[in-house]
Design a protein around this motif. Structure first.
Motif, mmCIF file in Angstrom:
data_model
loop_
_atom_site.group_PDB
_atom_site.id
_atom_site.type_symbol
_atom_site.label_atom_id
_atom_site.label_comp_id
_atom_site.label_asym_id
_atom_site.label_seq_id
_atom_site.Cartn_x
_atom_site.Cartn_y
_atom_site.Cartn_z
ATOM 1 N N ASP A 1 -0.028 10.329 15.904
ATOM 2 C CA ASP A 1 -0.037 8.869 15.999
ATOM 3 C C ASP A 1 -0.147 8.251 14.619
ATOM 4 O O ASP A 1 -0.263 8.956 13.616
ATOM 5 C CB ASP A 1 -1.145 8.378 16.945
ATOM 6 N N VAL B 1 -2.380 6.459 12.937
ATOM 7 C CA VAL B 1 -3.559 6.611 12.082
ATOM 8 C C VAL B 1 -3.561 7.992 11.436
ATOM 9 O O VAL B 1 -3.824 8.143 10.241
ATOM 10 C CB VAL B 1 -4.851 6.381 12.896
ATOM 11 N N VAL B 2 -3.224 9.029 12.236
ATOM 12 C CA VAL B 2 -3.161 10.382 11.678
ATOM 13 C C VAL B 2 -2.095 10.433 10.583
ATOM 14 O O VAL B 2 -2.287 11.059 9.536
ATOM 15 C CB VAL B 2 -2.848 11.415 12.780
ATOM 16 N N ASP C 1 -1.061 8.013 8.614
ATOM 17 C CA ASP C 1 -1.596 7.402 7.392
ATOM 18 C C ASP C 1 -2.499 8.387 6.669
ATOM 19 O O ASP C 1 -2.439 8.537 5.445
ATOM 20 C CB ASP C 1 -2.408 6.142 7.737
ATOM 21 N N MET C 2 -3.359 9.056 7.458
ATOM 22 C CA MET C 2 -4.315 9.984 6.862
ATOM 23 C C MET C 2 -3.594 11.136 6.176
ATOM 24 O O MET C 2 -3.912 11.492 5.039
ATOM 25 C CB MET C 2 -5.246 10.512 7.950
ATOM 26 N N LEU D 1 -2.009 10.044 2.919
ATOM 27 C CA LEU D 1 -2.970 9.862 1.831
ATOM 28 C C LEU D 1 -3.485 11.201 1.319
ATOM 29 O O LEU D 1 -3.621 11.407 0.112
ATOM 30 C CB LEU D 1 -4.137 9.002 2.320
ATOM 31 N N VAL D 2 -3.772 12.126 2.258
ATOM 32 C CA VAL D 2 -4.298 13.416 1.830
ATOM 33 C C VAL D 2 -3.248 14.179 1.024
ATOM 34 O O VAL D 2 -3.558 14.759 -0.020
ATOM 35 C CB VAL D 2 -4.772 14.232 3.052
ATOM 36 N N MET E 1 -0.936 12.855 -0.768
ATOM 37 C CA MET E 1 -0.859 12.231 -2.074
ATOM 38 C C MET E 1 -2.004 12.696 -2.968
ATOM 39 O O MET E 1 -1.793 13.034 -4.134
ATOM 40 C CB MET E 1 -0.933 10.732 -1.888
ATOM 41 N N LEU E 2 -3.210 12.772 -2.393
ATOM 42 C CA LEU E 2 -4.345 13.244 -3.187
ATOM 43 C C LEU E 2 -4.099 14.682 -3.631
ATOM 44 O O LEU E 2 -4.412 15.046 -4.770
ATOM 45 C CB LEU E 2 -5.634 13.163 -2.366
ATOM 46 N N VAL F 1 0.841 -1.196 0.000
ATOM 47 C CA VAL F 1 0.000 0.000 0.000
ATOM 48 C C VAL F 1 0.877 1.247 0.000
ATOM 49 O O VAL F 1 0.692 2.175 -0.804
ATOM 50 C CB VAL F 1 -0.943 -0.034 1.218
#
Lengths: 334, 289
Positions: free
Chosen positions: B259, B261-262, B264-265, B268-269, B271-272, B223
């Motif tokens: 942390d 999860v943040v 990862d978020m 991804l953001v 990258m978008l 991923v």
């Protein structure tokens, strides 16, 4: 395609199929009935996915969109007390609305970039579910989702009754999706796939049509999610992760996306192989390995998908040359 | 505070090293075959389990296990090329499905051979360097960084200076024109698959003592690798390295200060955002789709 003889054959085939589907649950064991319910839901999921692929873009976010429908419907019914049938519709609409919003960033991309972009957008949604305990329940998700209300003496707790409910909802949805594809919109979707620059040059707003396809596909994916959520009673972020999405992709590609029935054949065949045949044989540990080998074999020996067998069979049975398969009609793998 | 920041920078460099090796292998395979190798994470897993078998199991020296891991995984790449990628060269989605099939097979083999539980490997060395006050770099991590620098430099020289490298780049740019010049396509794809898979294998082997291998460890790595190659521009080797460094720094810093999860978020953001501003990635050509 339009001569009356073919139409009659199609109708006879459809009615036989329907009759078969109606008696099917009576022939199955309890666990197989559950598999049948999920299979019907997955049929809607994968057929809605195909509508999306008609425009030539392959998404990796479709299962998350299904999850949006599931989560939204669960939240509407659980927290706001909306009656379940209405909340299912609202859940599906939320999924459609999400697609409208996502269209703006995502349709700037194409091909592999769209594939990964849609995956990223889906992951962001999934991480939001995971991160916010209110209202999404965090990593554990939502449980005790209200089930579909009883109609008279018919309880939808019983998989057989829920199977019939899903059958009705999914049949109506498939009919709508079929009509959409045959309509002017559907033809435009095909045009976008094959010649988007040409379509644009004759005045088609490619963005708007891509958005329309994405929204419609997402609405029905959301509906399948809602059907899922109110049957199983619990949803969590892991249920809608990329692994599930990979399965949808596999069903669509192994079945083939050139025809309307291709993905349906794919999901039915692979579910029977994986959940019925291999489970019955009892190879629990090496089941993924056999499944993997089946996948490799199927793309090597049937690059056009399982759907490509049917025109061949038909030609064999007719014993004469008919026009080459339906390839020219619809989407080929880009 | 400054120690924490320095330590995080060191950690980011380590993360950037292994991520860029994985991403470069994936890009190399994509460039020549036109296929996204979904099983790349499982090749990395296979490299890690080679170390489990040879170093933990048979007590061979660590670096022998690493080299064997690299060659073994490279050979797995050749198997993939021969078994299905060659036949599916003009069929990217078919190649994707076939590589998913291969991924399932590799996972099952790992489960059968080693079980689903995490394999714990004793570190090959306990030594560490103290760079500044309290900023530590273990030798185990240093190996990964050194390997990344050496292998990427070697790859760069190979692609720019040797005849094989030229031929490989020609194939990546235009397969037909390359074939017309008398370049053997099958030979080039074999070399590319061997190198690409071998890079994944060497990363898996070197990081095995640091991450505790499981049969499903490839999932998160693939991923991340997808995000990196898309941000860099698909098929762009330099782009993959730059994107790997960027992603590693952002992800490591956000993980340390917020942390996982943040992080990862945020990744991804970001990258978008890159894709919204430039829909073909940082280094991607504008007109290619």
């Amino acid at each position: 395609m339009s001569d009356s003889k073919t139409t009659i054959t199609v109708w006879i085939f459809a009615l036989t199929l329907l009759a078969g589907l109606l008696v099917l649950p009576q022939l199955l064991s309890y666990s197989q009935r559950e598999i049948a319910v999920f299979l019907i839901i997955n049929v809607l999921l994968v057929v809605s996915y195909r509508l999306m692929t008609l425009t030539g873009e392959w998404s990796l976010g479709h299962v998350v969109i299904m999850g949006v429908g599931a989560y939204a419907s669960a939240l509407f019914s659980k927290r706001l007390g909306v009656p379940v049938p209405l909340s299912m519709f609202l859940g599906a609409s939320t999924a459609g609305l999400t697609a409208v919003v996502l269209s703006f960033p995502l349709f700037r991309m194409k091909g592999f970039y769209f594939l990964i972009g849609s995956f990223a957008a889906g992951e962001v949604i999934r991480l939001i579910w995971k991160y916010f305990t209110f209202p999404f329940g965090g990593a554990k998700g939502l449980n005790l989702i209200p089930s579909f209300p009883d109609i008279g003496w018919i309880s939808f707790f019983d998989p057989v009754n829920y199977y019939y409910l899903c059958l009705i909802v999914v049949s109506v949805s498939l009919f709508i999706l079929y009509r959409v594809e045959r309509s002017r919109f559907g033809l435009t979707f095909h045009a976008l796939h094959w010649q988007d620059k040409l379509a644009e040059s004759v005045g088609v707003n490619t963005f708007r049509y891509r958005m329309l396809a994405f929204t419609l596909a997402s609405f029905f994916a959301g509906l399948s999610g809602a059907l899922y959520a109110h049957y199983i009673g619990t949803v969590n972020p892991t249920r809608f992760d990329v692994e599930e999405m990979v399965y949808v992709l596999i069903w669509a590609i192994v079945g083939g996306t050139a025809t309307f029935y291709g993905p349906i054949v794919g999901v039915v065949a692979l579910t029977i192989v994986n959940d019925v045949l291999l489970r019955a044989l009892g190879f629990d540990t090496i089941r993924p390995m056999i499944y993997g080998a089946v996948l490799i074999a199927s793309v090597l020996f049937m690059p056009d998908g399982l759907e490509s067998i049917f025109p061949k069979l038909k030609r064999l049975m007719m014993g004469r040359k008919t026009e080459p398969a339906t390839k020219s009609e619809a989407g080929e793998i880009p | 505070m400054s120690e924490l920041i320095l330590q995080t920078i060191v950690n980011s460099i380590y993360a950037a090293s292994y991520m860029s090796l994985i991403a470069v292998g994936l890009v190399l395979i994509f460039g020549v075959m036109g296929v996204i190798n979904f099983a790349h994470g499982e090749l990395y897993m296979a490299g890690a389990y080679t170390v489990v078998a040879l170093y933990s199991g048979l007590n061979l020296p660590f670096f022998v296990a690493v080299v064997v891991g690299m060659v073994f995984v490279g050979l797995l790449g050749l198997v993939m090329e021969y078994a299905f990628f060659r036949a599916l060269r003009d069929n990217p989605l078919g190649g994707l499905i076939a590589s998913i099939g291969f991924l399932l097979i590799l996972q099952t083999v790992a489960v059968l051979g080693f079980g689903v539980r995490m394999a714990h490997i004793r570190p090959s060395t306990q030594e560490k360097i103290e760079l500044f006050d309290g900023v530590l770099l273990t030798h185990q991590r240093l190996y990964v960084i050194v390997a990344a620098i050496l292998l990427l430099t070697a790859l760069y020289i190979f692609l720019r200076k040797t005849k094989f490298g030229w031929a490989m780049r020609a194939c990546a740019q235009d397969t037909e024109a390359a074939a017309l010049q008398g370049i053997s396509l099958n030979q080039i794809t074999r070399i590319a698959m061997f190198i690409g898979a071998g890079l994944a294998g060497v990363v898996g082997a070197l990081t095995a003592p640091l991450v505790s291998p499981t049969p499903y460890m490839g999932h998160s790595i693939i991923v991340t690798a997808f995000i990196i190659i898309v941000v860099g521009g698909i098929g762009q080797l330099e782009g993959a390295v730059v994107a790997a460094i960027l992603y590693a720094f952002v992800h490591t810093f956000v993980t340390t200060f917020f942390d996982g999860v943040v992080a990862d978020m945020v990744g991804l953001v970001l990258m978008l955002l890159v894709l919204v501003v430039k829909p073909t990635g940082l280094f991607g050509a504008n007109d290619r789709v």
